[in-house]
Motif scaffolding. Structure first.
Motif: not given
Length: 131
Positions: A3-5, A10, A14, A77-79, A82, A85, A108-109
């Motif tokens: 995922g994105e860092r 982010l 989002m 798509h969060s790492d 990361a 966030l 995801h969060d």
């Protein structure tokens, strides 16, 4: 796929989206999900099993709850590694007086906010988006 860092990416990506319906946090004894329930998340605690599930399911089987929430998913798509966030989102919501329970999934969060504050929470989150 990782995922994105990067925090700027982010926040800009989002794309918060509210899921239909309302959700509740409840608990059952033991460590097994009762038959017929499909929680979106579970947490094993010493006192029992916490279930996060649609309110209709809790009502159908007579489970008690105090917190009725809207579910907002951050579509970026969060790492899981990361940094920032969760802090940015929870701080912005806290500054607006909105409680938030964050659950991180692999992709995801997911934010659980009071159901009656969902629209305001989406507005606050929209203000965090960076161009």
């Amino acid at each position: 796929m990782a995922g994105e860092r990067d925090l700027d990416r982010l926040l800009s990506g989002m794309a918060p989206r509210r899921a239909p319906g309302t959700y509740v946090f409840t608990t059952v004894p033991g460590s097994e999900v009762p038959d017929g329930l499909t929680p979106v998340a579970t947490v094993r605690e010493d006192e029992g099993l916490t279930l996060v599930l649609p309110r209709e399911e809790a009502d159908r089987v007579g489970l008690c709850y105090d917190y009725v929430a809207a579910r907002i998913t951050l579509l970026v798509h969060s790492d899981l590694a990361a940094v920032g966030l969760t802090a940015a989102v929870s701080t912005a919501l806290a500054d607006a007086g909105i409680s938030c329970n964050v659950l991180a999934g692999y992709h995801h969060d997911h934010l659980f906010v009071p159901a009656d504050e969902a629209d305001r929470a989406l507005t606050v989150l929209g203000g965090l988006t960076r161009p």
